[in-house]
Design a protein around this motif. Structure first.
Motif, mmCIF file in Angstrom:
data_model
loop_
_atom_site.group_PDB
_atom_site.id
_atom_site.type_symbol
_atom_site.label_atom_id
_atom_site.label_comp_id
_atom_site.label_asym_id
_atom_site.label_seq_id
_atom_site.Cartn_x
_atom_site.Cartn_y
_atom_site.Cartn_z
ATOM 1 N N GLY A 116 32.489 44.507 41.190
ATOM 2 C CA GLY A 116 31.451 43.948 41.328
ATOM 3 C C GLY A 116 31.775 42.904 40.542
ATOM 4 N N ARG A 117 30.643 42.224 39.318
ATOM 5 C CA ARG A 117 30.443 40.889 39.090
ATOM 6 C C ARG A 117 30.681 40.578 37.845
ATOM 7 N N THR A 118 30.480 41.143 37.159
ATOM 8 C CA THR A 118 29.901 41.770 35.557
ATOM 9 C C THR A 118 31.059 40.814 34.834
ATOM 10 N N THR A 119 31.238 40.633 34.058
ATOM 11 C CA THR A 119 32.783 39.598 32.630
ATOM 12 C C THR A 119 33.386 40.918 32.778
ATOM 13 N N THR A 120 32.578 41.887 32.372
ATOM 14 C CA THR A 120 34.259 43.329 32.072
ATOM 15 C C THR A 120 35.331 43.596 34.391
ATOM 16 N N ILE A 121 34.282 43.683 34.544
ATOM 17 C CA ILE A 121 34.690 43.874 35.937
ATOM 18 C C ILE A 121 35.720 42.885 36.007
ATOM 19 N N ILE A 122 35.010 41.100 36.346
ATOM 20 C CA ILE A 122 36.066 40.583 36.779
ATOM 21 C C ILE A 122 37.134 40.809 36.310
ATOM 22 N N SER A 123 37.018 40.543 34.557
ATOM 23 C CA SER A 123 38.173 40.766 33.846
ATOM 24 C C SER A 123 39.773 41.067 34.582
ATOM 25 N N SER A 183 40.146 41.663 38.258
ATOM 26 C CA SER A 183 39.819 41.213 39.168
ATOM 27 C C SER A 183 41.636 40.410 39.680
ATOM 28 N N ASN A 184 41.711 40.453 40.825
ATOM 29 C CA ASN A 184 42.807 39.278 40.933
ATOM 30 C C ASN A 184 41.872 38.836 41.900
ATOM 31 N N ASP A 185 41.085 38.620 42.468
ATOM 32 C CA ASP A 185 40.702 37.379 43.379
ATOM 33 C C ASP A 185 40.260 36.277 42.374
ATOM 34 N N ASP A 186 41.131 35.065 42.742
ATOM 35 C CA ASP A 186 40.545 34.046 41.768
ATOM 36 C C ASP A 186 39.347 33.081 41.652
ATOM 37 N N GLU A 187 38.786 33.420 42.743
ATOM 38 C CA GLU A 187 37.359 33.049 43.281
ATOM 39 C C GLU A 187 36.547 33.299 42.277
ATOM 40 N N ALA A 188 35.817 34.779 42.063
ATOM 41 C CA ALA A 188 35.165 35.262 41.619
ATOM 42 C C ALA A 188 35.811 35.559 39.749
ATOM 43 N N ARG A 189 37.144 35.856 39.674
ATOM 44 C CA ARG A 189 37.682 35.001 38.091
ATOM 45 C C ARG A 189 37.313 33.890 37.189
ATOM 46 N N LYS A 190 37.891 32.611 38.429
ATOM 47 C CA LYS A 190 38.481 31.530 37.412
ATOM 48 C C LYS A 190 37.456 30.977 36.633
ATOM 49 N N ASN A 191 37.765 30.204 35.258
ATOM 50 C CA ASN A 191 36.677 29.383 34.373
ATOM 51 C C ASN A 191 35.775 30.415 33.791
ATOM 52 N N TYR A 192 35.474 32.320 34.225
ATOM 53 C CA TYR A 192 34.931 32.806 33.780
ATOM 54 C C TYR A 192 35.397 33.511 31.900
ATOM 55 N N GLY A 193 36.981 33.352 31.778
ATOM 56 C CA GLY A 193 37.128 33.257 30.921
ATOM 57 C C GLY A 193 36.415 33.171 29.300
ATOM 58 N N PRO A 194 36.928 33.891 28.383
ATOM 59 C CA PRO A 194 38.166 34.922 28.284
ATOM 60 C C PRO A 194 37.522 36.779 28.344
ATOM 61 N N TYR A 195 38.695 36.934 28.519
ATOM 62 C CA TYR A 195 38.617 38.205 29.331
ATOM 63 C C TYR A 195 39.125 39.485 28.973
ATOM 64 N N THR A 196 37.578 40.882 29.521
ATOM 65 C CA THR A 196 37.848 41.672 28.837
ATOM 66 C C THR A 196 38.974 42.595 28.923
ATOM 67 N N GLU A 197 39.645 42.885 27.960
ATOM 68 C CA GLU A 197 40.989 44.151 27.200
ATOM 69 C C GLU A 197 41.177 45.077 28.268
ATOM 70 N N GLY A 198 41.697 45.485 27.953
ATOM 71 C CA GLY A 198 42.034 46.788 28.556
ATOM 72 C C GLY A 198 41.742 47.622 30.060
ATOM 73 N N PHE A 199 42.741 47.048 30.412
ATOM 74 C CA PHE A 199 43.268 47.303 32.226
ATOM 75 C C PHE A 199 44.462 46.749 32.499
ATOM 76 N N ILE A 200 44.970 48.171 33.633
ATOM 77 C CA ILE A 200 45.994 47.727 34.198
ATOM 78 C C ILE A 200 45.772 47.515 35.303
#
Ligand SMILES: *Cc1c(COP(=O)(O)O)cnc(C)c1O
Length: 426
Positions: A149-156, A158-175
């Motif tokens: 999905g596309r929420t701030t936490t979920i894209i945090s 993701s490793n899809d650059d298009e989905a992530r780029k310039n939407y940071g800072p990202y939510t922590e707690g994922f490996i």
């Protein structure tokens, strides 16, 4: 005054979207105005087979009369109360959906992303309150190429650059670890005692219908059990009969709902559903779990104004009825085998297609060109001209996911269209 031509021609309607809508999608140039079963029609009246099914939301077919009937009836009776009060359909729906999927409890939400967010929150809260992880230390393991999905936490995560780029800072707690790699997951568990859950798609849809080895999903569940973590299955795209069983985690179990779970069933601790839960009429999502997990949710700790509303409840019950009544899982399984057989014949005739993969009626073909090339897009445009709608994913992959109400004859007709189109290219 707006002339009729301006409001009815595809060209003008595309121009309107382009001018007044944010450009967060790149649609195929077709403007749809009507749908019925496996078909959609554009504003000029051309008919197409829908081979996307709104990313598997329309498994039951467009405008299914039973679902639309429930929608109309409920819309004329009561639509929204909020959860400040009880409503007359929620308890019934909750009983229905939990019995249908075999869990103690459900938490109703609206969109898929909200379902995923809900599962993440439950897993974290469970980690702190039941597993005893120190506050803010909980980790959720996810996989490379995931789509949730596309929420701030979920894209945090993701490793899809298009989905992530310039939407940071990202939510922590994922490996994030490689998909279909149990050794990598095992190693992460060895190094991180604070893992509260592992979140996965049983088949990665957006990544291009990536089907893992048969041991992968059961292996995740076993590692979760060993390490006291929750196995979280995102079945928003793969669930509700799409892959030839009620859920993709059912494996090769050949039932269609209300089943005795077969030997191949891997039971998730948290099951996330969306999309076809409403048969494409209305956003309805849900997280299912047993009492000892769901009871971490207390009044005020989570919610949504529209979650569990009367309209959603009635629509979802009708949509799940249809899946059973019309044996959609069995049909998806049977047609899927025919589809892959036909595509393998095509692969023998054309160097343009290198592989077909999938399960049930969630399939993809790989086009023999680079992901940066426009070949798959051009093929989809040509498919559209030949009467079939599909969309490329990740450049050189075309996903094929028709409504599950398709007949065998219609499927052969569709395979003929695909074959003809591909052969025109080669
Ligand atoms: C579509 C999808 C989502 C997100 O659902 P939305 O309703 O678009 O928010 C999450 N996970 C998977 C696997 C999906 O396919």
């Amino acid at each position: 005054m707006i002339s009729e031509k301006e409001t009815t021609s595809s060209e003008n309607l595309m121009a309107l979207e382009n001018q007044y809508g944010a450009h967060n999608y790149h649609p195929l140039p077709v403007v749809l105005a009507r749908g019925e079963g496996v078909y959609v029609w554009d504003v000029e009246g051309n008919r197409y087979y829908d081979f996307l099914s709104a990313y598997s939301a329309v498994n039951q077919g467009h405008c299914h009369p039973k679902i639309i009937g429930a929608l109309k009836d409920q819309a004329e009776t009561l639509t929204l109360t909020s959860r400040a009060f009880y409503n007359s359909t929620l308890g019934q729906y909750e009983q229905y959906v939990t019995e249908y999927f075999g869990f103690d409890k459900v938490l109703p939400m609206n969109t898929g992303a909200e379902g995923v967010e809900t599962a993440i929150k439950i897993a974290r809260k469970w980690g702190y309150e039941k597993k005893g992880v120190a506050e803010n230390q909980g980790v959720i393991v996810v996989f490379d190429q995931n789509f949730h999905g596309r929420t701030t936490t979920i894209i945090s995560f993701s490793n899809d650059d298009e989905a992530r780029k310039n939407y940071g800072p990202y939510t922590e707690g994922f490996i994030r670890v490689p998909y279909n790699d149990l050794a990598a997951l095992k190693e992460v568990f060895t190094n991180h005692p604070d893992i509260v859950g592992v979140l996965t798609e049983p088949i990665q849809g957006e990544a291009g219908v990536v089907v893992p080895n048969a041991s992968f999903i059961p292996g995740i569940a076993a590692l979760c059990k060993e390490n006291n973590a929750l196995f979280i299955a995102d079945e928003i795209q793969t669930g509700i009969a799409r892959t030839g069983s009620l859920l993709a985690v059912c494996g090769n179990c050949n039932c269609s709902g209300n089943c005795e779970r077969g030997k191949t069933y891997t039971r998730p601790d948290l099951l996330i559903l969306g999309k076809a839960l409403s048969g494409g009429t209305y956003p309805v999502s849900a997280v299912l779990a047993d009492d000892e997990i769901m009871d971490v949710i207390t009044p005020g700790s989570h919610g949504s104004t529209y979650g569990g509303n009367p309209l959603a409840n009635s629509v979802a019950m009708a949509a799940l009825d249809v899946v059973n009544d019309e044996r959609l899982a069995q049909n998806a399984r049977k047609l899927g085998e025919i589809f892959r057989e036909r595509m393998n014949v095509l692969i023998g005739k054309s160097a343009l297609v290198t592989l077909v993969r999938g399960r049930g009626l969630l399939n993809a073909i790989i086009i023999n060109d680079s992901p940066e090339s426009s070949t798959a897009w051009d093929i989809c445009v040509k498919l559209k001209e030949n009467g079939l709608l599909a969309k490329p994913t990740h450049g050189n992959i075309i996903r094929f996911a028709p409504p599950l109400v398709m007949s065998e004859e219609e499927l052969h007709d569709c395979c003929d269209i695909i074959e003809k189109t591909i052969l025109e290219f080669a």
